[in-house]
Design an enzyme around this catalytic site. Sequence first.
Site, short mmCIF file in Angstrom:
data_model
loop_
_atom_site.label_atom_id
_atom_site.label_comp_id
_atom_site.label_asym_id
_atom_site.label_seq_id
_atom_site.Cartn_x
_atom_site.Cartn_y
_atom_site.Cartn_z
N ARG A 1 -46.08 53.72 -53.67
CA ARG A 1 -45.02 52.59 -53.72
C ARG A 1 -43.80 53.06 -54.11
NH1 ARG A 1 -49.79 50.68 -56.16
NH2 ARG A 1 -50.91 49.28 -54.87
N LYS B 1 -49.66 48.94 -59.71
CA LYS B 1 -49.83 47.44 -60.18
C LYS B 1 -50.55 47.19 -61.22
CE LYS B 1 -48.65 45.53 -55.43
NZ LYS B 1 -49.18 44.69 -54.58
N HIS C 1 -42.53 50.13 -47.43
CA HIS C 1 -43.98 50.50 -47.41
C HIS C 1 -44.18 51.63 -46.26
CE1 HIS C 1 -45.35 49.01 -51.08
NE2 HIS C 1 -46.38 48.29 -50.66
N ARG D 1 -46.06 54.73 -47.01
CA ARG D 1 -47.12 54.63 -47.59
C ARG D 1 -47.93 54.26 -46.26
NH1 ARG D 1 -49.61 53.08 -52.34
NH2 ARG D 1 -50.96 51.00 -52.46
N HIS E 1 -55.68 50.86 -54.41
CA HIS E 1 -56.14 49.51 -54.23
C HIS E 1 -57.27 49.20 -55.03
CE1 HIS E 1 -54.20 49.51 -49.74
NE2 HIS E 1 -53.33 49.18 -51.00
N TYR F 1 -56.42 49.09 -42.50
CA TYR F 1 -56.21 50.16 -41.79
C TYR F 1 -57.27 50.44 -40.89
CZ TYR F 1 -52.21 51.27 -44.92
OH TYR F 1 -51.06 50.98 -45.45
#
Length: 302
Positions: free
Chosen positions: A153, A177, A248, A251, A274, A283
Site C-alpha cells: 500500500r 493495517k 492501489h 498493488r 490480507h 482477484y
Amino acid sequence: MKDDETLVAAFLDTLWLERGVSDNTLGAYRSDLESWQRWLLEQQESGGEATPLLEATPVQVQAFCDSRRESHALRSTARLLSALRRFYRWALAEGMIEADPVHEVRLPRVIPSLPGTLDEEELERLLEAPDLETAIGLRDRTMLEVLYGAGLRISELVGLRVDALNLRQGVVRVIGKGDRERLVPLGEEACDWLSRWLSAGRPAMMADQTRPALFPGRHDKAMTRQTFWHRIRRHAVTAGIDKPLSPHTLRHAFATHLLNHGANLRVVQLLLGHRDLSTTQIYTHVAQARLERLHAEHHPRG
C-alpha cells in the site's frame, strides 16, 4: 448518560486500544458516526431534541440508509452501516443499550468491482517515466519498483524505515493495517534499485543521514502518501497512460501479474497482508481467466 461526542470518543479509544486499528480507519469511523449524528439532528421535530445515539431505532437506521440511495454509492453506505454495526455492538457489550438497532437492517448485496490495473507493458512505461538524472527521479523510480515489486500500500511504502530493509536476504519488514507486521520479498529488480538509491540518491537528498525515513520528502522527513500519489499521476502522464488510476493501481497490478504467472490466491493473500482470504478473492476473476486460457491451450478438446 454520556453525551454523544463522549460516546464516540470512548468507542474509538476502545478500537485503538483493543484492535490496534489505523488512524485512517479511526478517521473513517468518526466521519461515518458524525454523518449519522447529523442525520438524526436533521430529523428532530420543531422545538424538539435530536435522538441521542443510544436511543436510535431500527426504523431510523433503515431510513437513514434509504435516504442515501440518491446521493451515495451503495458501497459507501455499506461501509457506513458497518461502522454503525460495530458501534452498536460495542454499546451492547458495554451494557449501554438492551438491543442493537442495526441488527435487522440490510442493504442490497454489494457486488465487488474488479480493481483497475495496468498490463505489463503499461507498467514498464510507468516504471521508466522518472528522470534518473536527478535524485528525485531516482527516488521515485525506486519507490515505484518497491511499490510494485512488493505489492505494498502507498501508506506502507512511505512509512518504510531504512532499518526495515534486509537487502542481503531480499526482504522488507512492513507495518500494515492494524499495525500488523509482515516480511515481504522484494525481488532482484527492487533490491538493485534500492541499492542504487541508498548509495547515490538518498545521501544527495538527506542532509541528516541518521533520520530513519527510507524515502524522504521535504526537510528530510518521510514523504506523505498524498504527495507520492501525486507523483504517480505525474509519471503516468509522462508514460502516456490515460487509464483512471487509484492509489492501489500498482498493488492490483502486483496481484494480477502474480496470478497470471501461476501464483495461487493463498500466496497472494500472504504477500498483500490480507487477514482474510475473502478480501483477496476479488482477484478470483484473474485466476479463473488464467485457468480458462490454459484449458483452451492444452486440453485436446479445448
